[in-house]
Design an enzyme around this catalytic site. Structure first.
Site, short mmCIF file in Angstrom:
data_model
loop_
_atom_site.label_atom_id
_atom_site.label_comp_id
_atom_site.label_asym_id
_atom_site.label_seq_id
_atom_site.Cartn_x
_atom_site.Cartn_y
_atom_site.Cartn_z
N ALA A 13 0.87 -1.18 0.00
CA ALA A 13 0.00 0.00 0.00
C ALA A 13 0.90 1.23 0.00
CB ALA A 13 -0.90 -0.02 1.22
N LYS A 14 0.28 2.38 0.15
CA LYS A 14 1.07 3.62 0.06
C LYS A 14 2.16 3.70 1.12
CE LYS A 14 -1.71 5.69 -3.00
NZ LYS A 14 -3.04 5.12 -2.71
#
Ligand code: GLU
Length: 287
Positions: free
Chosen positions: A255-256
């Protein structure tokens, strides 16, 4: 259009959402889409899914084009190369999404929903879908017109409870979902006056003649919802191929927060594009 997504008429797409830099997980999915289009002798489209005005940023859209080209991918149609289905930025395609919503409202398949997130969270004992979202409790199902007081409303697609949705995934084989049990009525136009992902992606995949959608396995339930939209709009659905998710060394989905595994950062650290595939499954990230 071929029903299995194969053959010379193959049209695939890569469709990033520009809310951050792309990471190795995106790379794996988009490279699979690119390979499948190439091996079918087909066409690949790049579509910039920038419908969310709150979260999308033009600099991330520009970075996605640049980083994927650096990684060795290319496409035949897209915001930077043009093509017969332009524009390839969803923010410039709202008119088509409105038309689809109007059709669904007119045919009694969508309703105006005034429920806030809090209302939904508080709906006592509401069952949840497998992603943890509460199934819509049906509060506004009978609201066929926009409320006169101008209160903010979402538009929701009314699923047919008990309707089965079946498809044969190109990698995972036969899948089966039941509307009203695995997912409930879902938003197609948001309270903040933007189209929802499920609607925009169906309208565009149909308009752009996509024959096979390659996406991450985390979107399986979305695929099931989208198939109910294809049915309601009487459009031919594409074939689907869901890719495994890339995980970090602790088994968490990329994810980010995994900035170190963004294509940008890997490039800055001197990783060469041809080394990217070997990073997946190497302990840095697992496929
Ligand atoms: N743009 C969405 C994403 O990046 C979905 C793409 C798709 O429908 O395959 O997650």
């Amino acid at each position: 259009m071929s029903s299995d997504g194969q053959g010379g008429g193959y049209r695939g797409r890569i469709a990033p959402t520009p809310t951050g830099f792309l990471h190795l997980g995106h790379f794996v999915t988009f490279r699979t889409a690119w390979q499948r289009a190439r091996s079918a002798g087909g066409t690949l489209i790049f579509r910039n899914e920038d419908i969310d005005p709150q979260r999308c940023r033009p600099e991330f859209a520009a970075a996605a084009l640049e980083d994927l080209r650096w990684a060795g991918l290319g496409w035949d149609e897209g915001p930077d190369v043009g093509g017969p289905h332009r524009p390839y930025d969803q923010s410039a395609r709202f008119a088509a999404y409105r038309v689809a919503c109007e059709t669904l409202v007119r045919e009694g398949r969508a309703f105006f929903c005034t429920c806030s997130r809090r209302d939904l969270a508080e709906a006592a004992g509401a069952p949840h879908d497998e992603s943890g979202e509460p199934l819509y409790p049906g509060t506004c199902r009978a609201r066929a017109a926009r409320p006169a007081d101008g209160a903010p409303v979402a538009l929701r697609f009314r699923v047919t409870d008990g309707e089965t949705v079946e498809f044969v995934d190109g990698r995972m084989g036969p899948r089966r979902f039941v509307a009203g049990r695995d997912f409930g009525d879902f938003v197609i136009w948001r309270r903040d006056d933007a189209p929802a992902y499920e609607l925009a992606v169906v309208v565009d995949d149909a308009a752009m003649g996509i024959t096979e959608v390659v996406r991450g396995e985390d979107l399986l339930l979305s695929t099931a919802r989208q198939l109910t939209l294809y049915r309601a709009l009487r459009w031919q659905p594409p074939a689907f191929f869901h890719c495994p998710l890339v995980r970090d060394a602790e088994g968490r989905r990329l994810a980010k927060r995994h900035a170190a595994l963004s294509l940008r950062e890997l490039r800055a650290r001197g990783v060469r594009p041809e080394e990217l595939p070997s990073l997946v499954g190497s302990g840095v990230a697992d496929g």
